[in-house]
Design an enzyme around this catalytic site. Sequence first.
Site, short mmCIF file in Angstrom:
data_model
loop_
_atom_site.label_atom_id
_atom_site.label_comp_id
_atom_site.label_asym_id
_atom_site.label_seq_id
_atom_site.Cartn_x
_atom_site.Cartn_y
_atom_site.Cartn_z
N PHE A 11 -82.52 23.33 -2.21
CA PHE A 11 -83.55 22.33 -1.94
C PHE A 11 -84.04 22.39 -0.48
CE2 PHE A 11 -83.59 17.61 -0.67
CZ PHE A 11 -84.95 17.47 -0.88
N ILE A 12 -83.16 22.09 0.45
CA ILE A 12 -83.55 22.07 1.87
C ILE A 12 -83.87 23.48 2.36
CG2 ILE A 12 -82.67 21.58 4.19
CD1 ILE A 12 -81.08 19.23 2.95
N ASP A 31 -77.73 33.50 -0.92
CA ASP A 31 -77.42 32.37 -1.79
C ASP A 31 -76.71 32.89 -3.04
OD1 ASP A 31 -79.04 29.30 -2.04
OD2 ASP A 31 -77.76 30.02 -3.64
N ASN A 32 -75.71 32.17 -3.51
CA ASN A 32 -75.02 32.62 -4.73
C ASN A 32 -75.60 31.96 -5.98
OD1 ASN A 32 -74.01 30.04 -4.71
ND2 ASN A 32 -71.86 30.62 -4.50
N GLY A 36 -78.62 26.52 -6.29
CA GLY A 36 -79.97 26.96 -5.92
C GLY A 36 -80.63 27.66 -7.09
N ASP A 51 -72.21 35.50 -1.80
CA ASP A 51 -71.44 34.30 -1.48
C ASP A 51 -71.06 34.33 0.01
OD1 ASP A 51 -69.59 32.30 -3.42
OD2 ASP A 51 -68.93 32.54 -1.34
N ILE A 74 -72.09 20.07 -2.29
CA ILE A 74 -72.80 18.92 -1.70
C ILE A 74 -72.56 17.59 -2.41
CG2 ILE A 74 -74.65 20.42 -0.86
CD1 ILE A 74 -76.44 18.96 -3.03
N TYR A 138 -65.66 15.20 0.88
CA TYR A 138 -66.91 15.82 1.36
C TYR A 138 -67.14 15.49 2.85
CZ TYR A 138 -71.95 16.62 1.97
OH TYR A 138 -73.19 17.02 2.44
N VAL A 181 -80.69 9.93 -5.13
CA VAL A 181 -81.08 8.69 -5.81
C VAL A 181 -82.59 8.57 -6.04
CG1 VAL A 181 -81.02 7.34 -3.66
CG2 VAL A 181 -80.79 6.17 -5.83
N1 LIG Z 1 -79.65 16.62 0.42
C1 LIG Z 1 -79.16 15.75 1.30
O1 LIG Z 1 -79.48 14.55 1.29
C2 LIG Z 1 -78.20 16.22 2.36
C3 LIG Z 1 -77.74 15.29 3.30
C4 LIG Z 1 -76.85 15.71 4.28
C5 LIG Z 1 -76.46 17.02 4.33
N2 LIG Z 1 -76.90 17.91 3.40
C6 LIG Z 1 -76.45 19.31 3.51
O2 LIG Z 1 -77.58 20.17 3.49
C7 LIG Z 1 -77.22 21.43 2.94
C8 LIG Z 1 -78.22 21.84 1.88
O3 LIG Z 1 -78.18 20.87 0.84
P1 LIG Z 1 -79.26 20.78 -0.34
O4 LIG Z 1 -79.50 19.34 -0.57
O5 LIG Z 1 -80.39 21.71 -0.06
O6 LIG Z 1 -78.36 21.31 -1.57
P2 LIG Z 1 -78.59 22.53 -2.58
O7 LIG Z 1 -77.44 22.48 -3.54
O8 LIG Z 1 -79.96 22.52 -3.13
O9 LIG Z 1 -78.43 23.78 -1.62
C9 LIG Z 1 -77.21 24.42 -1.36
C10 LIG Z 1 -77.45 25.91 -1.62
O10 LIG Z 1 -76.28 26.63 -1.25
C11 LIG Z 1 -75.98 27.58 -2.27
N3 LIG Z 1 -74.54 27.81 -2.22
C12 LIG Z 1 -73.56 26.91 -2.49
N4 LIG Z 1 -72.36 27.47 -2.28
C13 LIG Z 1 -72.59 28.74 -1.86
C14 LIG Z 1 -71.74 29.82 -1.50
N5 LIG Z 1 -70.42 29.70 -1.54
N6 LIG Z 1 -72.31 31.00 -1.10
C15 LIG Z 1 -73.67 31.12 -1.09
N7 LIG Z 1 -74.51 30.13 -1.43
C16 LIG Z 1 -73.98 28.96 -1.82
C17 LIG Z 1 -76.45 26.93 -3.57
O11 LIG Z 1 -76.70 27.86 -4.60
C18 LIG Z 1 -77.71 26.21 -3.08
O12 LIG Z 1 -78.85 27.04 -3.19
C19 LIG Z 1 -75.78 21.28 2.43
O13 LIG Z 1 -74.91 21.82 3.41
C20 LIG Z 1 -75.60 19.77 2.34
O14 LIG Z 1 -74.25 19.39 2.49
C21 LIG Z 1 -77.77 17.54 2.41
#
Ligand SMILES: NC(=O)c1ccc[n+]([C@@H]2O[C@H](COP(=O)([O-])OP(=O)(O)OC[C@H]3O[C@@H](n4cnc5c(N)ncnc54)[C@H](O)[C@@H]3O)[C@@H](O)[C@H]2O)c1
Length: 299
Positions: A11-12, A31-32, A36, A51, A74, A138, A181
């Site tokens: 996402f981010i 990305d694994n 994603g 990974d 996450i 977490y 949410v």
């Molecule tokens: N979304 C939020 O509100 C929020 C708030 C605070 C922090 N974060 C942090 O931001 C980051 C991105 O979050 P997001 O919301 O985009 O989540 P997301 O799940 O969409 O993105 C995480 C990505 O990491 C990849 N991934 C996970 N484990 C992996 C691994 N072992 N090796 C390679 N790729 C891997 C997933 O496939 C995914 O594409 C995370 O670190 C999360 O903890 C998010």
Amino acid sequence: MKVLITGGAGFIGTYTKELLKREGHEVVILDNLTTGSESNINEKDVFYKGDIHDLSVLDNETGINVIVHLAAQIQVPVSIEDPIYDMKQNIEGTLKVLEFAKKSKVKKVIFASSAAVYGDNDNLPIQEESKLKPMSPYGISKMTAEKYIETLCEINNIDYVILRYANVFGPKQSTRGEGGVIRIFYDALAEDQPPQIEGDGGQTRDFIYVEDIAKAHLYSLNTSSGVYNVSTNKEITINELCKIMIQEMEKNISPKHIEARKGDIYRSKLDNTKFITASGCKPSYSVEAGIRKMIKELE
Ligand SMILES: NC(=O)c1ccc[n+]([C@@H]2O[C@H](COP(=O)([O-])OP(=O)(O)OC[C@H]3O[C@@H](n4cnc5c(N)ncnc54)[C@H](O)[C@@H]3O)[C@@H](O)[C@H]2O)c1
């Protein structure tokens, strides 16, 4: 600059990749695809399916200047059910990224941390120096990863920018995870179902639109090492949030209250002064403006 984004198909990561590319940076994605999606990757992207525990797939990618480390487990509930898995992804995985950064002579690591490191704190808005009292595995794994980054980057002479995001929202978000949410309410309302509010709905969050997080990453390329909150510094109750969404989506539906979730903080509002001062990066979207943009894009 040449920037590696771990978790760049998430996402981010997707918004970050698009912005960095628009600004002329060279982006490599790892990305694994656990959470994603390949649909976030386009033909012109340099993408490695791999990974963070084995970064040898990047052996031919020389000259990486910066790593934006987003790949993580996450979900708070998953971290409670399986804290060992959470630890392996978020602590061990981060150590592997740091090892790669050292070996590849990377200049800077930008890390996605979270408001979850603070736990419940009555002293709002929460400042970076506040005591860290995580309430879930977490939160503990993010806090621990931060400490490893600070310590090992100092030792190895690598710059680091640790960003503690508030709750992030936006169109490509799934219903899993921390800030989900808004997307969960959207999906319910789009199907004319009542949005489910956990607990009394008086719990608050500080919501930030995903494009502002991507912008924070861009500005972090030129920000000094440190730990920073990234937020709008606005506190909103889940009841208020739900009301805004019902209005914006023009629905005549009342929410339903269900049992509160374990490990969740009650109030959250992050002071964003330090990051704005250090980077010059201010959020562009209010919650309402972000919700409006999200609804428009999802329609
Ligand atoms: N979304 C939020 O509100 C929020 C708030 C605070 C922090 N974060 C942090 O931001 C980051 C991105 O979050 P997001 O919301 O985009 O989540 P997301 O799940 O969409 O993105 C995480 C990505 O990491 C990849 N991934 C996970 N484990 C992996 C691994 N072992 N090796 C390679 N790729 C891997 C997933 O496939 C995914 O594409 C995370 O670190 C999360 O903890 C998010």
